[in-house]
Scaffold this motif. Structure first.
Motif, PDB file in Angstrom:
ATOM      1  N   ASP A 174      -1.313 -19.678 -20.784  1.00  0.00           N
ATOM      2  CA  ASP A 174      -1.654 -18.944 -19.563  1.00  0.00           C
ATOM      3  C   ASP A 174      -3.180 -18.877 -19.479  1.00  0.00           C
ATOM      4  OD1 ASP A 174      -2.194 -17.112 -17.576  1.00  0.00           O
ATOM      5  OD2 ASP A 174      -0.513 -15.805 -18.073  1.00  0.00           O
ATOM      6  N   GLY A 175      -3.759 -19.795 -18.692  1.00  0.00           N
ATOM      7  CA  GLY A 175      -5.213 -19.891 -18.612  1.00  0.00           C
ATOM      8  C   GLY A 175      -5.869 -18.614 -18.124  1.00  0.00           C
ATOM      9  N   ILE A 201      -9.332 -18.077 -29.230  1.00  0.00           N
ATOM     10  CA  ILE A 201      -9.365 -17.797 -27.789  1.00  0.00           C
ATOM     11  C   ILE A 201     -10.104 -18.878 -27.012  1.00  0.00           C
ATOM     12  CG2 ILE A 201     -10.040 -16.131 -26.013  1.00  0.00           C
ATOM     13  CD1 ILE A 201      -9.822 -13.939 -28.204  1.00  0.00           C
ATOM     14  N   GLU A 202     -11.351 -19.160 -27.400  1.00  0.00           N
ATOM     15  CA  GLU A 202     -12.141 -20.147 -26.667  1.00  0.00           C
ATOM     16  C   GLU A 202     -11.583 -21.570 -26.803  1.00  0.00           C
ATOM     17  OE1 GLU A 202     -16.835 -20.640 -25.741  1.00  0.00           O
ATOM     18  OE2 GLU A 202     -16.272 -20.577 -27.855  1.00  0.00           O
ATOM     19  N   PRO A 203     -11.235 -22.029 -28.034  1.00  0.00           N
ATOM     20  CA  PRO A 203     -10.677 -23.387 -28.150  1.00  0.00           C
ATOM     21  C   PRO A 203      -9.346 -23.564 -27.402  1.00  0.00           C
ATOM     22  CG  PRO A 203     -11.413 -22.603 -30.292  1.00  0.00           C
ATOM     23  CD  PRO A 203     -11.474 -21.439 -29.362  1.00  0.00           C
ATOM     24  N   LEU A 204      -8.472 -22.557 -27.451  1.00  0.00           N
ATOM     25  CA  LEU A 204      -7.183 -22.667 -26.755  1.00  0.00           C
ATOM     26  C   LEU A 204      -7.388 -22.738 -25.246  1.00  0.00           C
ATOM     27  CD1 LEU A 204      -5.057 -20.202 -28.901  1.00  0.00           C
ATOM     28  CD2 LEU A 204      -4.652 -22.656 -28.651  1.00  0.00           C
ATOM     29  N   LEU A 205      -8.300 -21.963 -24.742  1.00  0.00           N
ATOM     30  CA  LEU A 205      -8.600 -21.996 -23.306  1.00  0.00           C
ATOM     31  C   LEU A 205      -9.135 -23.375 -22.908  1.00  0.00           C
ATOM     32  CD1 LEU A 205      -8.792 -20.477 -20.638  1.00  0.00           C
ATOM     33  CD2 LEU A 205     -11.049 -19.646 -21.339  1.00  0.00           C
ATOM     34  N   LYS A 206     -10.010 -23.934 -23.735  1.00  0.00           N
ATOM     35  CA  LYS A 206     -10.579 -25.262 -23.461  1.00  0.00           C
ATOM     36  C   LYS A 206      -9.486 -26.328 -23.464  1.00  0.00           C
ATOM     37  CE  LYS A 206     -14.157 -28.405 -25.251  1.00  0.00           C
ATOM     38  NZ  LYS A 206     -13.340 -29.542 -25.671  1.00  0.00           N
ATOM     39  N   LEU A 207      -8.604 -26.283 -24.468  1.00  0.00           N
ATOM     40  CA  LEU A 207      -7.524 -27.266 -24.569  1.00  0.00           C
ATOM     41  C   LEU A 207      -6.571 -27.179 -23.382  1.00  0.00           C
ATOM     42  CD1 LEU A 207      -6.692 -27.041 -28.383  1.00  0.00           C
ATOM     43  CD2 LEU A 207      -7.580 -29.044 -27.198  1.00  0.00           C
ATOM     44  N   SER A 208      -6.268 -25.967 -22.945  1.00  0.00           N
ATOM     45  CA  SER A 208      -5.336 -25.806 -21.820  1.00  0.00           C
ATOM     46  C   SER A 208      -5.922 -26.377 -20.544  1.00  0.00           C
ATOM     47  CB  SER A 208      -4.980 -24.333 -21.634  1.00  0.00           C
ATOM     48  OG  SER A 208      -6.075 -23.606 -21.112  1.00  0.00           O
ATOM     49  N   LYS A 209      -7.263 -26.264 -20.384  1.00  0.00           N
ATOM     50  CA  LYS A 209      -7.908 -26.802 -19.187  1.00  0.00           C
ATOM     51  C   LYS A 209      -7.914 -28.324 -19.187  1.00  0.00           C
ATOM     52  CE  LYS A 209     -10.979 -22.889 -18.217  1.00  0.00           C
ATOM     53  NZ  LYS A 209     -12.382 -22.400 -18.206  1.00  0.00           N
ATOM     54  N   GLU A 210      -7.912 -28.908 -20.395  1.00  0.00           N
ATOM     55  CA  GLU A 210      -7.921 -30.369 -20.498  1.00  0.00           C
ATOM     56  C   GLU A 210      -6.555 -30.981 -20.217  1.00  0.00           C
ATOM     57  OE1 GLU A 210      -9.358 -31.010 -24.424  1.00  0.00           O
ATOM     58  OE2 GLU A 210     -11.451 -30.534 -23.935  1.00  0.00           O
ATOM     59  N   PRO A 216      -3.184 -31.517 -17.972  1.00  0.00           N
ATOM     60  CA  PRO A 216      -2.739 -31.396 -16.581  1.00  0.00           C
ATOM     61  C   PRO A 216      -1.659 -30.318 -16.412  1.00  0.00           C
ATOM     62  CG  PRO A 216      -2.724 -33.692 -17.291  1.00  0.00           C
ATOM     63  CD  PRO A 216      -2.973 -32.872 -18.492  1.00  0.00           C
ATOM     64  N   LEU A 217      -0.851 -30.115 -17.453  1.00  0.00           N
ATOM     65  CA  LEU A 217       0.234 -29.133 -17.379  1.00  0.00           C
ATOM     66  C   LEU A 217      -0.138 -27.813 -18.054  1.00  0.00           C
ATOM     67  CD1 LEU A 217       3.234 -31.518 -18.205  1.00  0.00           C
ATOM     68  CD2 LEU A 217       2.498 -30.701 -15.943  1.00  0.00           C
ATOM     69  N   GLY A 218      -1.382 -27.708 -18.502  1.00  0.00           N
ATOM     70  CA  GLY A 218      -1.822 -26.479 -19.155  1.00  0.00           C
ATOM     71  C   GLY A 218      -1.133 -26.223 -20.473  1.00  0.00           C
ATOM     72  N   ARG A 219      -0.799 -27.300 -21.187  1.00  0.00           N
ATOM     73  CA  ARG A 219      -0.100 -27.150 -22.468  1.00  0.00           C
ATOM     74  C   ARG A 219      -0.999 -27.634 -23.607  1.00  0.00           C
ATOM     75  NH1 ARG A 219       5.449 -26.296 -21.095  1.00  0.00           N
ATOM     76  NH2 ARG A 219       6.186 -26.637 -23.216  1.00  0.00           N
ATOM     77  N   VAL A 220      -0.868 -26.989 -24.753  1.00  0.00           N
ATOM     78  CA  VAL A 220      -1.613 -27.439 -25.926  1.00  0.00           C
ATOM     79  C   VAL A 220      -0.646 -28.134 -26.869  1.00  0.00           C
ATOM     80  CG1 VAL A 220      -3.378 -25.656 -25.758  1.00  0.00           C
ATOM     81  CG2 VAL A 220      -1.363 -25.234 -27.150  1.00  0.00           C
ATOM     82  N   HIS A 221      -1.146 -29.176 -27.521  1.00  0.00           N
ATOM     83  CA  HIS A 221      -0.302 -30.012 -28.378  1.00  0.00           C
ATOM     84  C   HIS A 221      -0.890 -30.015 -29.789  1.00  0.00           C
ATOM     85  CE1 HIS A 221       1.649 -31.757 -24.737  1.00  0.00           C
ATOM     86  NE2 HIS A 221       0.448 -31.528 -24.218  1.00  0.00           N
TER      87      HIS A 221
END
Length: 885
Positions: free
Chosen positions: A511-512, A603-612, A614-619
């Motif tokens: 959740d961005g 917090i900051e890395p997860l937010l960055k990854l979600s923005k990268e 297209p579906l807002g998911r981290v892998h």
């Protein structure tokens, strides 16, 4: 016999500085130490036959010797300014020349050297130690270990040691305990000199025997001095003891002698500091050296740039044979990387490289992507083996949409099953099993480029070697693995590759907006804390600088320094906790550190990854070989270690959400390791409690403390129950519960008296580990322990880890079995397995199917393996991860 040269780095540099003239370059910079260092490296290359070179360094901060004696090394004078100027340059040269340094926190270079010597002797490697440190003479072992004096250019063996000190190497420890060592401020026995120490050791052999026979010492003065110096003698003996417990096995291959002339790599530095004589030598050698052909491999690397030839090769593969397979890509992330080429090997004599997407001026013919896809379809009908196959299969699936339809194996997993403590990288395995040096990636791919820029001939040599070595390893490891471990590989670990691939590809939604708000709130809290800390300390400084913080706390505020390091005051968590009641800023500083770590790590890395995405998911990337017990670890990002006990940690979990129309389901094995303890020990009381569905911690409290205190002492019983699995002793239990050592000891004794079968079982595990050198998990995976070469601290640690591995490793077995079965039978478009966090699985399921899916998954997990007691899981559902606990 191969040779390892170990340099006692700082001792060598200090000796060089004082032994050589005070040279300077035209800028006035001192160069005597640098000149001596360059001459030494030139001598190693030209005058000594050495296979490995290690630069041993002291770690920063204190070690066990400082705890024994705060005065240890306290009288060392400040290094001269000209020496301090040259040291960082010399240290930087080590890496630039291609050598490797080794240091370990809490240990000195002497301990690093002792550990390396132990390893080398076990593997038949001769050791040459470059040092003037008297302590290290105790390592001399004729024919295997010598001390080398680089000034006199002589090797010192046992006889030369005796000529120098009057005792042989095996008595150096005893000798220094008596005479001391002024260089390290080791006191020895006041008044006992070299001759007196030699006579005492000739008569009695050891410090212990000297003090056991004081009445036999005729000289009254010596007797009196020994009586007065008893404590000092035994302290000195502890101080000069070398700790050889460091495990350097996995890093040892990094100490190979780097190239023909390491000084070539610092030619610009030799010019900068005007070491003209050495620079002239290096340049003259470079002019006259003949270009050497790369050593011929024992296989033929074949470039396949014609589709017809490629299909002919694949068509000729015999049915049932194993094919080693590897991919080359333009990036490390398997789910975003573009394939550049692939290699395969059918036998141990030749391997093929198929270029697909190399991009550079003048590139030759390559295979087209459609032709490559058809070739791969045919290739994947055969049995495939890879090294870290998960990566290659993900690359093929994401670039071509193809999946394996045949048997497969992974040499990395096979090597890990053979010994889960060892390094399982391809380069290391090639060296370990075949003494073969692989072509290095950095030697093929230039800095700031990727594999698509590599010329086809070099790419062929590099990529083909990977496939060829993988096939050799498969054949070797298949012969070495016992049938039970081969079965675990085929039935559990290999299928688990595909399970993890599907989880990694799915990812989990972030959740961005939630994380944006959390980041803003956290930044506000961090700023407020900084303001409070600065006000309380009456100073503004960089809170992330340990040096600045140390100056404020211990100099400006005058707090008592708990621990010092070589760079200043220690401000680690233990130190700050000791100072908690000394100043109101300390609690705020600890709170600031926790917030800052969560912000920067999650917090900051997860937010960055979600923005990268297209579906807002981290892998995340799951690492199957990341632990010795069998548990998974993860990276990029690491989702295994998000704190659950702190409010902010739980808030971070709240930002992981289900996609629209779905819910997250968490299914967690309940008290899995205690259930395994009941199963393995077959303790009647514990088995009955689990079979009857009772609260095991309350039942334990009931048996230990009686009915009246059972409820209030449940938490104590819980700490004992779980502490037992991790080898918790009275000291740790007293700290955990805030009780005295005596009370903690009584609790443990009472526990084992109440559950005698459990005590017998735990002792049986420990005895089996000591006798056989390993323990086994539920399925039969093994973990090995080197009790034979362990010191007292290691020995105790191994016993704790042995017991823990049986339970934690068996729990890992069960969760893997469950995941494989759930992935094969329950996962579909509307139900996905996203994460595994130790004993918990997290799913994303369409809301309308959530309840029925959870019950089906529960059934699988509880029936996956028949134990003496029932397996139980707890189920939680919610819109975000934070709601699952």
């Amino acid at each position: 016999m191969k040779t390892l040269t170990i340099i006692d780095t700082f001792g060598f540099f200090f000796r060089n500085y004082y032994a050589l003239p005070q040279l300077r370059n035209s800028q006035g910079f001192p160069t005597g130490l640098l000149t001596g260092f360059a001459n030494f490296i030139y001598a190693i290359k030209n005058e000594h036959d050495t296979d490995y070179v290690m630069f041993a360094l002291d770690s920063k901060g204190k070690n066990f010797r400082h705890e024994l004696d705060p005065n240890y090394k306290a009288n060392r004078p400040e290094a001269p300014e000209e020496l301090k100027k040259q040291l960082p340059v010399a240290i930087s040269w080590i890496e630039k020349m291609g050598f490797k340094c080794y240091s370990e926190e809490g240990f000195e270079a002497d301990d690093v050297i002792a550990s390396a010597v132990k390893f080398a002797k076990r593997h038949g490697i001769k050791v040459r130690i470059v040092t003037h440190d008297k302590d290290l003479y105790q390592l001399i072992d004729d024919g295997r270990v010598v001390i080398y004096d680089p000034m006199k250019k002589i090797e010192i063996d046992s006889e030369k040691c005796f000529e120098k000190f009057g005792v042989y190497p095996d008595k150096i420890n005893e000798y220094l305990s008596l005479v001391g060592d002024t260089a390290d401020n080791i006191p020895g026995v006041k008044g006992i000199g070299p001759k007196g120490a030699k006579k005492l050791l000739d008569d009695f052999g050891s410090v212990e025997n000297i003090y056991a026979n004081l009445e036999r010492i005729a000289n009254p003065r010596s007797k009196s001095m020994l009586e007065e110096g008893r404590e000092s003698a035994f302290l000195s003996k502890q101080l000069v003891r070398l700790d050889d417990s460091l495990n350097i096995a996995d890093t040892f291959e990094a100490f190979y002698f780097p190239c023909d002339n390491p000084l070539v790599n610092i030619a610009d530095e030799l010019e900068k500091y005007e070491l003209r004589h050495m620079l002239s030598r290096v340049r003259n050698e470079a002019l006259h050296v003949k270009i050497k052909e790369a050593p011929s491999n024992t296989f033929r690397a074949i470039l396949v740039d014609d589709a017809k030839i490629l299909f002919n090769v694949i068509e000729g593969i015999e049915e049932g044979s194993w094919v080693a397979f590897d991919t080359e890509t333009n990036a490390l992330d398997a789910y975003n990387a573009k394939i550049v080429g692939f290699s395969f090997a059918l036998n141990e004599h030749e391997a093929y490289y198929v270029p697909l997407a190399h991009h550079y001026l003048g590139v030759g013919e390559q295979i087209g992507m459609e032709e490559a896809k058809e070739a791969l379809k045919k290739l994947f009908k055969h049995k495939i083996v890879g090294q870290n196959l998960k990566y290659d299969l993900a690359v093929i699936e994401n670039n071509f949409g193809l999946r394996l339809s045949s048997s497969y194996a992974d040499t990395m997993l096979m090597a890990w099953l053979l010994n889960p403590e060892s390094n399982v990288g391809l380069d290391t395995l090639a060296k370990r099993f075949f003494n073969h040096d692989m072509v290095k990636f950095k030697d093929v791919v230039s800095k700031n480029e990727n594999f698509s820029h590599v010329p086809l001939d070099k790419a062929c040599e590099y990529a083909s070697e990977d496939a060829w070595m993988t096939l050799k390893l498969y054949n070797k490891l298949h012969d070495m693995l016992e049938p039970r471990l081969l079965e675990i590989a085929k039935e559990v670990e290999f299928p688990f590759i595909l399970t993890l691939m599907r989880m990694e590809k799915e990812g989990i939604k972030i959740d961005g907006a939630y994380f944006e708000a959390l980041l803003k709130r956290t930044d506000g809290a961090i700023d407020a804390l900084k303001h409070e800390i600065f006000t309380l300390c009456d100073a503004q400084f960089n809170l992330n600088s340990t040096q600045q913080l140390g100056t404020v706390l211990f100099e400006q505020l005058g707090l008592p320094p708990v621990k010092k390091t070589k760079t200043g005051y220690s401000t680690d968590e233990n130190v700050l906790n000791e100072l908690l009641d000394k100043h109101p800023s300390i609690a705020k500083i600890l709170e600031y550190r926790e917030l800052y770590k969560l912000r920067s790590t999650y917090i900051e890395p997860l937010l960055k990854l979600s923005k990268e995405s297209p579906l807002g998911r981290v892998h995340t990337s799951f690492i199957q070989t990341g632990t010795s017990t069998g548990r998974l670890s993860s990276k990029d990002p690491n989702l295994q270690n998000i704190p659950v006990k702190t409010a902010l940690g739980r808030e971070v979990r709240g930002g992981f959400v289900a996609k629209e129309g779905c819910v997250l389901i968490g299914i967690d094995y309940s008290q899995i390791e205690l259930r395994l303890l009941a199963h393995f020990s077959n303790d009647e009381a514990m088995v009955k409690a689990f079979r009857d569905g009772k609260d095991i911690h309350y039942e334990t409290a009931l048996k230990l403390f009686g009915e009246q205190e059972a409820a209030s002492k449940r938490s104590v019983a819980k700490s004992i129950n779980f502490g037992l699995l991790y080898g918790m002793g009275p000291k740790r239990l007293s700290e955990t519960l805030g009780i005295s050592m005596a009370e903690a000891k009584r609790y443990i004794e009472s526990y084992f008296a109440t559950f005698p079968t459990i005590k017998a079982y735990v002792m049986e595990v420990a005895e089996q580990a000591k006798t056989t050198g390993y323990v086994e998990t539920l399925l039969g995976r093994k973990r090995f322990f080197d009790f034979e070469h362990a010191n007292a601290m290691q020995y105790a640690g191994y016993l704790r880890e042995a017991v823990n591995t049986v339970f934690q490793g068996s729990a890992a077995d069960l969760i893997k079995l469950s995941m494989n079965k759930i992935m094969a039978t329950l996962i579909h478009d509307e139900a996905k397995l996203l994460l595994q966090i130790h004993d918990e699985l997290i799913f994303e399921v369409v809301e309308s199917q959530a309840q029925s899916f959870a019950l089906e998954a529960q059934k699988v997990m509880e029936e996956i393996y028949a134990l003496r007691i029932p397996l139980k899981v707890s189920i939680a559902m919610g819109k975000n991860w934070g709601e699952l606990k």
